[in-house]
Design a protein around this motif. Structure first.
Motif, PDB file in Angstrom:
ATOM      1  N   LEU A  24     -11.980   5.838  -3.025  1.00 32.03           N
ATOM      2  CA  LEU A  24     -12.902   4.941  -2.330  1.00 32.03           C
ATOM      3  C   LEU A  24     -14.146   5.698  -1.865  1.00 32.03           C
ATOM      4  O   LEU A  24     -14.057   6.858  -1.437  1.00 32.03           O
ATOM      5  N   PRO A  25     -15.321   5.056  -1.916  1.00 29.43           N
ATOM      6  CA  PRO A  25     -16.536   5.718  -1.433  1.00 29.43           C
ATOM      7  C   PRO A  25     -16.590   5.744   0.086  1.00 29.43           C
ATOM      8  O   PRO A  25     -15.933   4.956   0.761  1.00 29.43           O
ATOM      9  N   ASP A  26     -17.373   6.666   0.618  1.00 30.00           N
ATOM     10  CA  ASP A  26     -17.622   6.696   2.058  1.00 30.00           C
ATOM     11  C   ASP A  26     -18.745   5.719   2.392  1.00 30.00           C
ATOM     12  O   ASP A  26     -19.664   5.504   1.588  1.00 30.00           O
ATOM     13  N   PRO A  27     -18.680   5.094   3.561  1.00 30.47           N
ATOM     14  CA  PRO A  27     -19.781   4.206   3.963  1.00 30.47           C
ATOM     15  C   PRO A  27     -21.098   4.972   4.043  1.00 30.47           C
ATOM     16  O   PRO A  27     -21.143   6.134   4.429  1.00 30.47           O
ATOM     17  N   GLY A  28     -22.167   4.311   3.668  1.00 28.09           N
ATOM     18  CA  GLY A  28     -23.485   4.926   3.694  1.00 28.09           C
ATOM     19  C   GLY A  28     -24.355   4.336   2.606  1.00 28.09           C
ATOM     20  O   GLY A  28     -23.855   3.945   1.538  1.00 28.09           O
ATOM     21  N   GLY A  29     -25.658   4.224   2.869  1.00 23.26           N
ATOM     22  CA  GLY A  29     -26.554   3.635   1.893  1.00 23.26           C
ATOM     23  C   GLY A  29     -26.187   2.183   1.676  1.00 23.26           C
ATOM     24  O   GLY A  29     -25.964   1.425   2.630  1.00 23.26           O
ATOM     25  N   PRO A  30     -26.057   1.760   0.418  1.00 29.08           N
ATOM     26  CA  PRO A  30     -25.738   0.351   0.154  1.00 29.08           C
ATOM     27  C   PRO A  30     -24.285  -0.017   0.476  1.00 29.08           C
ATOM     28  O   PRO A  30     -23.956  -1.194   0.561  1.00 29.08           O
ATOM     29  N   VAL A  31     -23.418   0.998   0.644  1.00 25.14           N
ATOM     30  CA  VAL A  31     -22.025   0.719   1.000  1.00 25.14           C
ATOM     31  C   VAL A  31     -21.952   0.575   2.516  1.00 25.14           C
ATOM     32  O   VAL A  31     -22.094   1.551   3.261  1.00 25.14           O
ATOM     33  N   LEU A  32     -21.748  -0.658   2.988  1.00 29.17           N
ATOM     34  CA  LEU A  32     -21.814  -0.935   4.418  1.00 29.17           C
ATOM     35  C   LEU A  32     -20.495  -0.670   5.138  1.00 29.17           C
ATOM     36  O   LEU A  32     -20.496  -0.249   6.290  1.00 29.17           O
ATOM     37  N   ALA A  33     -19.381  -0.944   4.484  1.00 32.45           N
ATOM     38  CA  ALA A  33     -18.092  -0.752   5.141  1.00 32.45           C
ATOM     39  C   ALA A  33     -17.000  -0.626   4.085  1.00 32.45           C
ATOM     40  O   ALA A  33     -17.103  -1.200   2.996  1.00 32.45           O
ATOM     41  N   VAL A  34     -15.970   0.141   4.431  1.00 35.61           N
ATOM     42  CA  VAL A  34     -14.808   0.323   3.553  1.00 35.61           C
ATOM     43  C   VAL A  34     -13.558   0.154   4.404  1.00 35.61           C
ATOM     44  O   VAL A  34     -13.456   0.744   5.496  1.00 35.61           O
ATOM     45  N   ALA A  35     -12.631  -0.641   3.949  1.00 37.01           N
ATOM     46  CA  ALA A  35     -11.393  -0.852   4.698  1.00 37.01           C
ATOM     47  C   ALA A  35     -10.217  -0.836   3.736  1.00 37.01           C
ATOM     48  O   ALA A  35     -10.281  -1.410   2.650  1.00 37.01           O
ATOM     49  N   ARG A  36      -9.150  -0.161   4.143  1.00 39.65           N
ATOM     50  CA  ARG A  36      -7.913  -0.123   3.365  1.00 39.65           C
ATOM     51  C   ARG A  36      -6.852  -0.914   4.110  1.00 39.65           C
ATOM     52  O   ARG A  36      -6.716  -0.786   5.336  1.00 39.65           O
ATOM     53  N   ALA A  37      -6.128  -1.735   3.377  1.00 44.35           N
ATOM     54  CA  ALA A  37      -5.049  -2.505   4.006  1.00 44.35           C
ATOM     55  C   ALA A  37      -3.994  -1.552   4.547  1.00 44.35           C
ATOM     56  O   ALA A  37      -3.753  -0.478   3.975  1.00 44.35           O
ATOM     57  N   PRO A  38      -3.374  -1.912   5.669  1.00 42.04           N
ATOM     58  CA  PRO A  38      -2.330  -1.045   6.231  1.00 42.04           C
ATOM     59  C   PRO A  38      -1.232  -0.790   5.214  1.00 42.04           C
ATOM     60  O   PRO A  38      -0.837  -1.682   4.452  1.00 42.04           O
ATOM     61  N   GLU A  39      -0.747   0.457   5.169  1.00 38.37           N
ATOM     62  CA  GLU A  39       0.339   0.828   4.265  1.00 38.37           C
ATOM     63  C   GLU A  39       1.657   0.385   4.876  1.00 38.37           C
ATOM     64  O   GLU A  39       2.208   1.050   5.751  1.00 38.37           O
ATOM     65  N   THR A  40       2.139  -0.761   4.446  1.00 38.84           N
ATOM     66  CA  THR A  40       3.392  -1.289   4.984  1.00 38.84           C
ATOM     67  C   THR A  40       4.522  -1.229   3.968  1.00 38.84           C
ATOM     68  O   THR A  40       5.631  -1.656   4.263  1.00 38.84           O
ATOM     69  N   GLN A  41       4.226  -0.738   2.780  1.00 34.58           N
ATOM     70  CA  GLN A  41       5.253  -0.721   1.746  1.00 34.58           C
ATOM     71  C   GLN A  41       6.279   0.375   2.011  1.00 34.58           C
ATOM     72  O   GLN A  41       5.944   1.481   2.431  1.00 34.58           O
ATOM     73  N   ARG A  42       7.524   0.029   1.738  1.00 31.94           N
ATOM     74  CA  ARG A  42       8.593   1.006   1.886  1.00 31.94           C
ATOM     75  C   ARG A  42       8.654   1.884   0.632  1.00 31.94           C
ATOM     76  O   ARG A  42       8.468   1.399  -0.485  1.00 31.94           O
ATOM     77  N   ARG A  43       8.913   3.152   0.819  1.00 31.56           N
ATOM     78  CA  ARG A  43       9.050   4.093  -0.274  1.00 31.56           C
ATOM     79  C   ARG A  43      10.366   4.849  -0.132  1.00 31.56           C
ATOM     80  O   ARG A  43      10.876   5.015   0.974  1.00 31.56           O
ATOM     81  N   LEU A  44      10.879   5.298  -1.274  1.00 33.56           N
ATOM     82  CA  LEU A  44      12.053   6.160  -1.237  1.00 33.56           C
ATOM     83  C   LEU A  44      11.951   7.170  -2.362  1.00 33.56           C
ATOM     84  O   LEU A  44      11.185   6.996  -3.311  1.00 33.56           O
ATOM     85  N   GLU A  45      12.718   8.263  -2.244  1.00 38.57           N
ATOM     86  CA  GLU A  45      12.711   9.325  -3.231  1.00 38.57           C
ATOM     87  C   GLU A  45      13.938   9.200  -4.125  1.00 38.57           C
ATOM     88  O   GLU A  45      15.053   8.963  -3.641  1.00 38.57           O
ATOM     89  N   PHE A  46      13.715   9.349  -5.428  1.00 36.05           N
ATOM     90  CA  PHE A  46      14.812   9.316  -6.381  1.00 36.05           C
ATOM     91  C   PHE A  46      14.374  10.048  -7.641  1.00 36.05           C
ATOM     92  O   PHE A  46      13.264   9.842  -8.134  1.00 36.05           O
TER      93      PHE A  46
END
Length: 289
Positions: A24-46
């Motif tokens: 994802l780009p950093d905000p600045g210039g023509p990019v006004l805002a960046v937001a990532r949805a909260p990481e709510t997914q469960r993960r496991l190791e296998f």
């Protein structure tokens, strides 16, 4: 199949994003805002990999459609392997799916399974497969697709419509399966029990037609219900082991790609001053028209 992560970019109309972003780009210039949805997914190791557990919340969706649960009652790992289980809660059946957090490309996928997948409730489907959000997919599926009298209890599939039906008895609760994805074709094979290299498979098939090209494919395992129809009772399948890699990294179980058989054909919201782009998955794609 849902994405693995989601984000939104608010930008001026003068911003022209590339077709794909590595990050994802950093905000600045023509990019006004960046937001990532909260990481709510469960993960496991296998098997040395991180796996994302699929969730549908309270809204059924495909395949099925079904309810998909992140509960440890549906999906968990232990010394026996990766467990997938159909569970009834308050009169509703919940299904189980995991997908690898990392991507794969050409190579061999091998997995060993505990569970009588050749003799499951006719409404139940177990599958191991690779899939990308672009629709590229190859599957090993076990099911009678809702018909208890069907002699077919499995199939090798190259999406969208190439199917090789299977009708066999695995002779026990343990079986081994392979998908070898090559530039020239895809080889499938199945063995009874835990096999050694060189052992002839019970079934094998080679698809030599159009072959998916590597494009952010992940490995998936799922256990689900045909049309959401309930089973007679709880069903559990355990993936005992999983290996992946190039053909030289994961030695072949049999001397070649198996005997080929004929395939059977079956069955951004815009504003006057800005544009919002949504990016599903780990690869951020420009979804602007």
């Amino acid at each position: 199949h849902g994405g693995a992560a989601y984000a939104a970019i608010l930008a001026q109309r003068t911003w022209t994003p590339p077709a794909m972003l590595a990050e994802l780009p950093d905000p600045g210039g023509p990019v006004l805002a960046v937001a990532r949805a909260p990481e709510t997914q469960r993960r496991l190791e296998f098997a040395g990999r991180s796996w994302i557990v699929k969730s549908s919340g309270q809204v059924p969706f495909g395949p099925g459609p079904n309810l998909w649960s992140v509960s440890p009652r549906n999906v968990w790992g232990d010394a026996e392997g990766l467990h997938l289980r159909l569970v009834e809660r308050d009169g509703l059946w919940t299904c189980a799916e995991v997908m690898s957090e990392s991507y794969i490309g050409y190579g061999r996928l091998r997995f060993e399974v505990d569970g009588a997948i050749d003799a499951m409730d006719p409404n139940v489907v177990f599958a191991g497969f690779f899939y990308s959000d672009q629709g590229d997919e190859a599957d090993i599926e076990w099911s009678r697709w809702g018909d208890p009298s069907s002699p077919t209890n499995g199939q090798y599939v190259v999406q969208p419509d190439v199917v090789q039906p299977l009708s066999m008895a695995l002779g026990g609760a343990t079986s081994t399966h392979e998908i070898l994805w090559r530039e020239q074709g895809i080889d499938f094979a199945t063995w009874a029990g835990v096999t050694r290299p060189g052992a002839p498979p019970l079934a094998s098939w080679t698809h030599a037609g159009d072959v998916p090209q590597p494009d952010f494919e992940r490995v998936h395992f799922n256990l689900w219900l045909v049309d959401g129809a309930p089973p007679a009772g709880p069903v559990e399948v355990v993936i005992r082991s999983f290996e992946s890699g190039s053909p030289s990294d994961v030695p072949a179980r049999w001397g070649g790609s198996g005997s080929a058989q004929p395939a059977r054909i079956s069955m951004v919201a815009a504003r006057d001053w800005a544009t919002v782009h949504l990016f599903p998955g780990d690869s951020y794609r420009n979804t602007a028209p």
